[in-house]
Enzyme design. Structure first.
Site, PDB file in Angstrom:
ATOM      1  CG  HIS A   1      -3.857  -3.485   3.472  1.00  0.00           C
ATOM      2  ND1 HIS A   1      -2.654  -3.146   4.048  1.00  0.00           N
ATOM      3  CD2 HIS A   1      -4.376  -2.336   2.964  1.00  0.00           C
ATOM      4  CE1 HIS A   1      -2.452  -1.842   3.892  1.00  0.00           C
ATOM      5  NE2 HIS A   1      -3.480  -1.332   3.235  1.00  0.00           N
TER       6      HIS A   1
ATOM      7  CB  CYS B   1      -0.977  -0.032   1.174  1.00  0.00           C
ATOM      8  SG  CYS B   1      -2.394   1.083   0.954  1.00  0.00           S
TER       9      CYS B   1
END
Length: 535
Positions: free
Chosen positions: A458, A359
């Site tokens: 994630h 991310c």
């Protein structure tokens, strides 16, 4: 249907409220009750995506799992995600509203109470029991006037309160008795009992302490709970918990012994070690680290040693540097440079080491990060680390979605699942060599030399097969099917997905609380909230 309610407040932050609520949720669910969790206001950068397209604190998602239900935005209607020392992103009922300054937020809280009560009302219509978690300390009388997280909420619905203290940090008698002293009599009247958490050693040594607290406060003693190591496999709510967990001993001890060919201690200067030796993964703990439960599966994996690196320290020589998510990518990238970690990373790659970003960490690895709308601060364009041929443009809107697919490299392309939670779009030549394929589309990037890679996903390490494939990129055949560390996990009966590790910990926690808390007495204190109409 209108549920009964019980609220758990603490004498301070990190006394174990989130974990206790999760364990009690599992225990009462196993008794046949329909239980739902609720936290009026949470402050955390460890968040979870809900099925209805919002986000809530990771602790409430864990508590929902303990109840056997999917997470919902009503379980945490107000979420503050810190973006610096004085401001935070405000998320209301799952969706980003604005960025607020700490001082101005105090007077804004009153306007958020209707949303809090609406979400709470919604839950009471679906459950037998709602377990409410407070935030921080109940004794912060300086914040009481506008409070929606602790006694302000408890008064709004007349919720009975259980006070939780942490004996491990010391001063628990003063903390509990002192809370009684500093809060108003009206607020104190809602407190019905207390729990002392995280006891180590002989419990009988604190019998007099429990009696003293009960005598001075008039609250019912409900349990003295010993420390339970298994809870450290559960997702941490804040960075302080993360660091404590990372510094603990290995969670799957004893690991299967490496083959006898290993000799001598690990040397810090050794970068490319022979395959039986553990893979050393350095994790820079940047100030605004987010969604750091991505690290949890690595903590239980035989053959992996996590090395947390604090600001002010240099990156150690290792096999892999992992850059986790960030709530403010540009600010954390600046901190990374100020610590000298950029030059450390370049030296690491030059020696043949690997780098992975997730991310915000993935965004940092690119050529540039542009913030034309001032989403993370003043509008600007910042040079990235230049380790991947990608560029990122931050957007005003947040991307929240669950995803699944597979790891493209190496074979046999194991399945992977997780969620994306980010602002911005990443493009560039590096995306032509994706790390994953999600929902039929390429995702992430891998450098041409194969040493640097990243993804927005994630939960990428949750599946053990995917985890081993990704570790094999940095660690070689020891992590490939049939390799020594791959087989070590099988010998240790490590589950195929980390979710099973979490489930086992929740069940162990519920068993633990059944033993050390009077659950019948606790349940008897629960009562229906004193509002029946939606405001």
């Amino acid at each position: 249907m209108s549920a009964r309610v019980l609220m758990f407040q603490g004498t301070g932050s990190s006394v174990g409220k989130s974990t206790l609520v999760a364990g009690l949720a599992r225990a009462f669910t196993r008794r046949g009750l329909k239980v739902l969790p609720f936290k009026p206001q949470n402050m955390s950068n460890n968040a979870a995506v809900t099925a209805n397209g919002g986000e809530i604190g990771r602790a409430q998602a864990l508590q929902a799992r303990a109840c056997g239900v999917p997470p919902h935005v009503d379980m945490n209607p107000v979420l503050l995600k810190p973006q610096g020392e004085t401001g935070a992103q405000l998320v209301v009922q799952g969706h980003k509203l604005e960025t607020v300054a700490a001082r101005s937020y105090q007077t804004r809280k009153k306007a958020l109470m209707p949303a809090v009560l609406e979400s709470f009302y919604n839950l009471t219509q679906k459950a037998d029991l709602v377990l409410v978690e407070g935030a921080g300390s109940a004794s912060e009388v300086n914040l009481r006037a506008y409070d929606i997280a602790n006694m302000g909420f408890a008064q709004a619905v007349q919720a009975p309160v259980i006070m939780v203290g942490d004996i491990d940090r010391g001063g628990v008698i003063a903390s509990l008795v002192g809370t009684k002293v500093v809060i108003t009599e009206t607020d104190s009247a809602l407190i019905r009992g207390f729990i002392v958490n995280k006891m180590r050693g002989d419990r009988s040594l604190f019998d007099e302490g429990m009696a003293f607290i009960a005598n001075r406060t008039g609250w019912q003693p409900l349990g003295l709970v010993p420390d339970l190591p298994a809870v450290r496999t559960l997702p941490a709510e804040d960075a302080a918990d993360l660091l404590a967990n990372l510094c603990q001993a290995p969670l799957t001890a004893p690991y299967p012994a490496p083959p006898a060919t290993q000799s001598g201690p690990l040397r810090a200067t050794q970068v490319k070690r022979p395959s039986p030796q553990p893979l050393r993964i350095a994790v820079p703990l940047l100030p605004l680290i987010a969604n750091f439960d991505d690290l949890d599966p690595l903590r239980v994996e035989p053959g992996v040693v996590l090395l947390p690196v604090l600001c002010g320290q240099r990156l150690p020589e290792c096999d892999l540097v992992l850059l986790p998510g960030s709530k403010n990518t540009i600010a954390d990238l600046k901190t990374l440079r100020e610590n000298g970690w950029e030059s450390d990373l370049r030296a690491h790659v030059a020696r043949g080491g690997h780098v992975m970003g997730i991310c915000g960490g993935y965004q940092m690895l690119g050529q540039s990060i542009a913030d034309p709308y001032g989403t993370e601060g003043p509008a600007c364009t910042t040079q990235g680390l230049g380790l991947l041929e990608i560029e990122t443009i931050l957007s005003a809107e947040k991307y929240l979605v669950e995803k699944e697919g597979f790891v493209k490299q190496p074979q046999p392309q194991p399945q992977v699942m997780g969620y994306e939670m980010h602002i911005g779009r990443t493009t560039g030549a590096g995306c032509e060599h994706p790390l994953l394929e999600l929902a039929g589309q390429p995702e992430g990037a891998v450098s041409t030399n194969g040493q640097v890679y990243g993804s927005y996903l994630h939960g990428i390490f949750g599946s053990r097969a995917a985890r081993m494939a990704l570790l094999a990129l940095a660690g070689g055949q020891a992590f490939a099917p049939g390799g020594s560390w791959y087989e070590a996990g099988r010998t240790a009966n490590l589950p195929t997905h980390h979710n099973d590790v979490v489930e086992n910990a929740l069940n162990a926690l519920a068993d633990h609380l059944e033993r050390f808390i009077d659950l019948d007495a606790l349940l008897a204190l629960a009562q229906a909230p004193q509002f029946l109409e939606k405001e």
